[in-house]
Design an enzyme around this catalytic site. Structure first.
Site, PDB file in Angstrom:
ATOM      1  N   GLU A 104       0.925  -1.251  -0.135  1.00 48.27           N
ATOM      2  CA  GLU A 104       0.116   0.009  -0.105  1.00 48.27           C
ATOM      3  C   GLU A 104       0.744   1.335  -0.011  1.00 48.27           C
ATOM      4  OE1 GLU A 104      -3.416   0.486   2.620  1.00 48.27           O
ATOM      5  OE2 GLU A 104      -2.323   2.293   3.427  1.00 48.27           O
ATOM      6  N   GLY A 161     -14.993   4.690   3.604  1.00 48.39           N
ATOM      7  CA  GLY A 161     -14.149   5.942   3.911  1.00 48.39           C
ATOM      8  C   GLY A 161     -14.107   6.369   5.300  1.00 48.39           C
ATOM      9  N   ASP A 162     -13.011   7.044   5.830  1.00 51.74           N
ATOM     10  CA  ASP A 162     -13.116   7.680   6.954  1.00 51.74           C
ATOM     11  C   ASP A 162     -13.717   8.631   6.984  1.00 51.74           C
ATOM     12  OD1 ASP A 162     -11.555   5.747   8.522  1.00 51.74           O
ATOM     13  OD2 ASP A 162      -9.653   6.479   7.852  1.00 51.74           O
ATOM     14  N   PRO A 221       1.939  11.248  -1.607  1.00 48.66           N
ATOM     15  CA  PRO A 221       2.740  12.521  -0.852  1.00 48.66           C
ATOM     16  C   PRO A 221       1.926  13.803  -1.286  1.00 48.66           C
ATOM     17  CG  PRO A 221       3.908  11.220  -2.208  1.00 48.66           C
ATOM     18  CD  PRO A 221       2.927  10.755  -2.934  1.00 48.66           C
ATOM     19  N   PHE A 236       0.853   5.674  -0.280  1.00 47.46           N
ATOM     20  CA  PHE A 236      -0.287   6.759  -0.084  1.00 47.46           C
ATOM     21  C   PHE A 236       0.342   8.067  -0.989  1.00 47.46           C
ATOM     22  CE2 PHE A 236       2.830   7.165   3.277  1.00 47.46           C
ATOM     23  CZ  PHE A 236       3.122   8.555   3.462  1.00 47.46           C
ATOM     24  N   ALA A 296     -19.969   0.558   2.115  1.00 49.63           N
ATOM     25  CA  ALA A 296     -19.038   0.161   1.281  1.00 49.63           C
ATOM     26  C   ALA A 296     -19.903  -0.844   0.227  1.00 49.63           C
ATOM     27  CB  ALA A 296     -17.858  -0.687   1.438  1.00 49.63           C
ATOM     28  N   HIS A 320      -7.845   2.774  -3.948  1.00 50.28           N
ATOM     29  CA  HIS A 320      -8.807   2.990  -2.966  1.00 50.28           C
ATOM     30  C   HIS A 320      -9.866   3.827  -3.433  1.00 50.28           C
ATOM     31  CE1 HIS A 320      -6.041   1.660   0.458  1.00 50.28           C
ATOM     32  NE2 HIS A 320      -5.497   0.898  -0.924  1.00 50.28           N
ATOM     33  N   THR A 331      -3.926   4.633  -1.600  1.00 47.34           N
ATOM     34  CA  THR A 331      -5.098   5.340  -0.641  1.00 47.34           C
ATOM     35  C   THR A 331      -5.549   6.758  -1.494  1.00 47.34           C
ATOM     36  OG1 THR A 331      -3.474   6.929   0.516  1.00 47.34           O
ATOM     37  CG2 THR A 331      -4.012   4.615   1.471  1.00 47.34           C
TER      38      THR A 331
HETATM   39  P1  FAD Z   1     -18.262  -0.451   5.531  1.00 50.50           P
HETATM   40  O1  FAD Z   1     -17.957  -1.792   5.151  1.00 50.50           O
HETATM   41  O2  FAD Z   1     -19.265   0.275   4.938  1.00 50.50           O
HETATM   42  O3  FAD Z   1     -18.501  -0.379   7.209  1.00 50.50           O
HETATM   43  C1  FAD Z   1     -18.573   0.628   7.982  1.00 50.50           C
HETATM   44  C2  FAD Z   1     -19.304   0.349   9.310  1.00 50.50           C
HETATM   45  O4  FAD Z   1     -20.963   0.351   8.936  1.00 50.50           O
HETATM   46  C3  FAD Z   1     -18.976  -0.896   9.949  1.00 50.50           C
HETATM   47  O5  FAD Z   1     -19.123  -0.779  11.263  1.00 50.50           O
HETATM   48  C4  FAD Z   1     -20.019  -1.963   9.403  1.00 50.50           C
HETATM   49  O6  FAD Z   1     -20.412  -2.891  10.175  1.00 50.50           O
HETATM   50  C5  FAD Z   1     -21.490  -0.965   9.157  1.00 50.50           C
HETATM   51  N1  FAD Z   1     -22.162  -1.244   8.336  1.00 50.50           N
HETATM   52  C6  FAD Z   1     -21.940  -1.523   7.001  1.00 50.50           C
HETATM   53  N2  FAD Z   1     -22.933  -1.959   6.278  1.00 50.50           N
HETATM   54  C7  FAD Z   1     -24.057  -1.615   7.038  1.00 50.50           C
HETATM   55  C8  FAD Z   1     -25.536  -1.696   6.767  1.00 50.50           C
HETATM   56  N3  FAD Z   1     -25.971  -1.907   5.605  1.00 50.50           N
HETATM   57  N4  FAD Z   1     -26.259  -1.622   7.787  1.00 50.50           N
HETATM   58  C9  FAD Z   1     -25.744  -1.088   9.143  1.00 50.50           C
HETATM   59  N5  FAD Z   1     -24.540  -1.085   9.369  1.00 50.50           N
HETATM   60  C10 FAD Z   1     -23.525  -1.388   8.239  1.00 50.50           C
HETATM   61  N6  FAD Z   1     -10.199   5.049   4.279  1.00 50.50           N
HETATM   62  C11 FAD Z   1      -9.942   6.384   3.639  1.00 50.50           C
HETATM   63  O7  FAD Z   1     -10.771   7.369   3.716  1.00 50.50           O
HETATM   64  N7  FAD Z   1      -9.282   6.352   2.528  1.00 50.50           N
HETATM   65  C12 FAD Z   1      -8.537   4.838   2.160  1.00 50.50           C
HETATM   66  O8  FAD Z   1      -7.545   5.081   1.330  1.00 50.50           O
HETATM   67  C13 FAD Z   1      -8.693   3.985   2.994  1.00 50.50           C
HETATM   68  N8  FAD Z   1      -7.693   2.865   2.656  1.00 50.50           N
HETATM   69  C14 FAD Z   1      -8.173   1.610   3.695  1.00 50.50           C
HETATM   70  C15 FAD Z   1      -7.316   0.564   3.306  1.00 50.50           C
HETATM   71  C16 FAD Z   1      -7.631  -0.708   4.063  1.00 50.50           C
HETATM   72  C17 FAD Z   1      -6.943  -2.031   3.748  1.00 50.50           C
HETATM   73  C18 FAD Z   1      -8.539  -0.403   4.995  1.00 50.50           C
HETATM   74  C19 FAD Z   1      -9.046  -1.988   5.784  1.00 50.50           C
HETATM   75  C20 FAD Z   1      -9.399   0.587   5.509  1.00 50.50           C
HETATM   76  C21 FAD Z   1      -9.057   1.706   4.623  1.00 50.50           C
HETATM   77  N9  FAD Z   1      -9.689   2.908   5.116  1.00 50.50           N
HETATM   78  C22 FAD Z   1      -9.643   4.023   4.023  1.00 50.50           C
HETATM   79  C23 FAD Z   1     -10.455   3.147   6.120  1.00 50.50           C
HETATM   80  C24 FAD Z   1     -12.026   2.782   6.022  1.00 50.50           C
HETATM   81  O9  FAD Z   1     -12.555   3.913   4.903  1.00 50.50           O
HETATM   82  C25 FAD Z   1     -12.667   2.939   7.352  1.00 50.50           C
HETATM   83  O10 FAD Z   1     -12.204   1.753   8.243  1.00 50.50           O
HETATM   84  C26 FAD Z   1     -14.061   3.091   7.262  1.00 50.50           C
HETATM   85  O11 FAD Z   1     -14.426   3.652   8.721  1.00 50.50           O
HETATM   86  C27 FAD Z   1     -14.933   1.929   7.083  1.00 50.50           C
HETATM   87  O12 FAD Z   1     -14.665   1.650   5.822  1.00 50.50           O
HETATM   88  P2  FAD Z   1     -15.469   0.203   5.441  1.00 50.50           P
HETATM   89  O13 FAD Z   1     -15.280   0.099   3.792  1.00 50.50           O
HETATM   90  O14 FAD Z   1     -15.082  -1.003   6.130  1.00 50.50           O
HETATM   91  O15 FAD Z   1     -17.058   0.423   5.633  1.00 50.50           O
END
Ligand code: FAD
Length: 295
Positions: free
Chosen positions: A6, A96-97, A10, A8, A112, A65, A37
């Site tokens: 991975e 996304g965060d 810069p 990011f 997602a 991403h 990212t």
């Molecule tokens: P989701 O799968 O949508 O889940 C988010 C939360 O909602 C979870 O608690 C899940 O249990 C809950 N949820 C999901 N679907 C439902 C539903 N239908 N009903 C109720 N609850 C639900 N972030 C960035 O901004 N940029 C990046 O480049 C980035 N890269 C990453 C790379 C990796 C390998 C990982 C693991 C994470 C990365 N992240 C990044 C962080 C990620 O965006 C965060 O962890 C974010 O908070 C959750 O993303 P997710 O895709 O897991 O979300």
């Protein structure tokens, strides 16, 4: 097993120049892909694309991403079309965060799994789609079971494989891997490995967003090398602190390598090293782990 990094994008032009060099060095290990990212709200979308292009130029596969943050359906469609036009057809579909103070994504999709379904509907099989998995449960999930059900939904909606959030709690990782297989999730799992190199960064990574457990070994490494009064304040003229930093890096590398050894015995799909744009440290970890040799 696949092997990937991975990166990011810069913030500075100098950083971008250095990254080309970094990618060149990391390519010596023949990675299957580099994931890149994407900042909240697409703040670094331009540079993300530039890094994807660098990876393509190096003859390797970029996985961009892509998040739901601030993106409408139309914006998602447009951006993804543009990625395809540039030859980028692998993505990690994320919610996304959430930016500080936000309570939702501010876009058309909240999760997602919805993004995955939309991309499949709009683009068919033109994208290979990875999704995030959280072995300890996502920080906002109702329960680990609910989080695993969501992961299954991502598979049902058309995702191809999983990239995991960092996890230092190996027993929890094993329980999660068993649980997702029992739930019918057959997607390969590429395990995200965060190299332990810096004390403050490690603590920050575990606690600022993810609520990750630091196991006893890792806590001991941190305690043995604690920089007083606190590791977040750096004073390069403090020789003792600099000594501790060097010892922490060495012990952290050993710890990371032991983790990789364990992961490799668990039947995972691949190792995904969070390279932190640092080719020297990462090359040392790969070399010492024996995971890949340079050719
Ligand atoms: P989701 O799968 O949508 O889940 C988010 C939360 O909602 C979870 O608690 C899940 O249990 C809950 N949820 C999901 N679907 C439902 C539903 N239908 N009903 C109720 N609850 C639900 N972030 C960035 O901004 N940029 C990046 O480049 C980035 N890269 C990453 C790379 C990796 C390998 C990982 C693991 C994470 C990365 N992240 C990044 C962080 C990620 O965006 C965060 O962890 C974010 O908070 C959750 O993303 P997710 O895709 O897991 O979300």
């Amino acid at each position: 097993m696949t092997f990937s990094f991975e990166l990011f994008p810069p913030k500075t032009d100098k950083g971008m120049e250095n990254l080309r060099d970094t990618i060149g060095h990391l390519c010596e290990f023949r990675p299957d892909y580099f994931s890149i990212t994407y900042g909240a709200g697409g703040t670094n979308a331009g540079r993300n694309m530039d890094v994807c292009r660098m990876v393509l130029d190096a003859g390797t596969v970029p996985v961009t991403h892509f998040t739901c943050i601030g993106n409408t359906r139309e914006e998602i469609r447009e951006q993804l079309r543009s990625y395809l036009d540039q030859g980028v057809d692998h993505m990690l579909a994320l919610r996304g965060d959430l930016p500080h103070g936000w309570t939702g994504t501010g876009g058309d999709f909240s999760y997602a799994s919805d993004l995955v379904a939309f991309v499949r509907r709009e683009f068919g099989s033109r994208f290979e789609i990875a999704v995030a998995g959280s072995p300890e449960g996502h920080i906002q999930c109702r329960s680990l079971e609910a989080d695993i059900a969501v992961l299954k939904q991502k598979q049902d909606n058309g995702a191809d494989y999983i990239m995991t959030q960092l996890c230092w709690d190996m027993e929890q990782f094993k329980r999660w891997l068993d649980a997702i297989r029992r739930a019918g999730i057959t997607m390969p799992v590429d395990v995200g490995v965060m190299p332990i190199l810096d004390q403050a960064a490690t603590i920050n990574m575990a606690l600022s967003r993810n609520g990750c457990v630091m196991d006893r070994d890792l806590c001991r490494i941190i305690s043995r090398n604690w920089i007083f009064p606190n590791p977040f304040v750096s004073d390069p003229s403090d020789a003792e602190a600099e000594d501790k930093k060097a010892r922490f890096r060495e012990e952290g590398m050993e710890y990371t390598i032991r983790q990789i050894d364990t992961y490799r015995t668990l039947g995972i799909g691949g190792i995904h090293l969070y390279a932190l744009n640092k080719w020297k440290d990462v090359s040392e970890i790969i070399g010492r782990s024996g995971m890949r040799t340079r050719v």
